[in-house]
Design a protein around this motif. Sequence first.
Motif, mmCIF file in Angstrom:
data_model
loop_
_atom_site.group_PDB
_atom_site.id
_atom_site.type_symbol
_atom_site.label_atom_id
_atom_site.label_comp_id
_atom_site.label_asym_id
_atom_site.label_seq_id
_atom_site.Cartn_x
_atom_site.Cartn_y
_atom_site.Cartn_z
ATOM 1 N N SER A 182 -5.324 5.092 6.577
ATOM 2 C CA SER A 182 -4.016 5.227 7.210
ATOM 3 C C SER A 182 -3.563 3.903 7.827
ATOM 4 O O SER A 182 -2.401 3.502 7.692
ATOM 5 N N ARG A 183 -4.467 3.230 8.497
ATOM 6 C CA ARG A 183 -4.120 1.947 9.109
ATOM 7 C C ARG A 183 -3.773 0.906 8.046
ATOM 8 O O ARG A 183 -2.830 0.106 8.230
ATOM 9 N N LYS A 184 -4.528 0.883 6.950
ATOM 10 C CA LYS A 184 -4.252 -0.104 5.904
ATOM 11 C C LYS A 184 -2.887 0.124 5.270
ATOM 12 O O LYS A 184 -2.149 -0.831 5.007
ATOM 13 N N VAL A 185 -2.542 1.372 5.008
ATOM 14 C CA VAL A 185 -1.234 1.660 4.432
ATOM 15 C C VAL A 185 -0.130 1.309 5.430
ATOM 16 O O VAL A 185 0.925 0.786 5.053
ATOM 17 N N ALA A 186 -0.378 1.573 6.703
ATOM 18 C CA ALA A 186 0.612 1.214 7.729
ATOM 19 C C ALA A 186 0.863 -0.288 7.748
ATOM 20 O O ALA A 186 1.981 -0.734 8.044
ATOM 21 N N ARG A 187 -0.152 -1.073 7.420
ATOM 22 C CA ARG A 187 0.036 -2.521 7.387
ATOM 23 C C ARG A 187 1.019 -2.928 6.296
ATOM 24 O O ARG A 187 1.736 -3.926 6.437
ATOM 25 N N SER A 188 1.065 -2.171 5.195
ATOM 26 C CA SER A 188 2.050 -2.461 4.154
ATOM 27 C C SER A 188 3.465 -2.224 4.680
ATOM 28 O O SER A 188 4.394 -2.958 4.340
ATOM 29 N N PHE A 189 3.625 -1.182 5.474
ATOM 30 C CA PHE A 189 4.917 -0.925 6.118
ATOM 31 C C PHE A 189 5.277 -2.081 7.048
ATOM 32 O O PHE A 189 6.379 -2.646 6.969
ATOM 33 N N ARG A 190 4.344 -2.441 7.911
ATOM 34 C CA ARG A 190 4.610 -3.472 8.910
ATOM 35 C C ARG A 190 4.855 -4.833 8.269
ATOM 36 O O ARG A 190 5.633 -5.639 8.798
ATOM 37 N N ALA A 191 4.218 -5.091 7.116
ATOM 38 C CA ALA A 191 4.422 -6.371 6.442
ATOM 39 C C ALA A 191 5.848 -6.507 5.915
ATOM 40 O O ALA A 191 6.358 -7.624 5.765
ATOM 41 N N SER A 192 6.491 -5.373 5.618
ATOM 42 C CA SER A 192 7.855 -5.400 5.095
ATOM 43 C C SER A 192 8.901 -5.255 6.187
ATOM 44 O O SER A 192 10.093 -5.433 5.928
#
Length: 213
Positions: free
Chosen positions: A19-29
């Motif tokens: 969940s945290r790793k996928v959230a990082r994709s959100f935050r990167a964009s």
Amino acid sequence: MSHLLHIDSSATPGDGSVSRKVARSFRASFTGPVIHRDLGLAPVPHLTAESITARSTDPAQHTPEQAKAQALQDELIEEFLGASAYLFTIPLYNLTMPSVFKAWLDQIMIFGRTLAIGATPPTAGRPATVITARGGSFGPGTPNHGMDHLVPSLEAILNRMLGLDLRIILPELTHAPLVPAMADLIPLHERALATAHEQAAQEGELLAKRFAA
């Protein structure tokens, strides 16, 4: 717009949490301002008698315990209401939400402040993305179909009660690489994970454009 409020509730830190790793994709964009509250690292307390009675007691009559409980609720509610958009990282634990996230919800859900009877809640229409990883799969046709009690709860609370415009991203079958009996499901897990990262990046990018408009 003001800021994105990112609430993490995974007990697993860093790369150990899907969940945290996928959230990082959100935050990167997403390039806008963010307030990040990590309930996995710094959980808020569960409701107590003082938390509840403080809500209906004149502040001038508060005990020290009620005053402390009220101060925490005020902090969390102001943080919640002050956001223009939300990112929730909520893995599926034992068919439902992590207890730390439930504790956070219990602290902020108060009639007359975040909830409204017969009226529109103050956060109605604000965009919210939920990233919820799960070890198995709970979709139609799977053995566990109907046993996911997290997504229905989130839809009822975040959408129907708080009025948030909800998007849910489901990286599933995360146990496939770890459990030998699930090895044949690894390709499905990898596909679901790749899709989740793509969706998270897209949602982050869309939100960034809304903030910039």
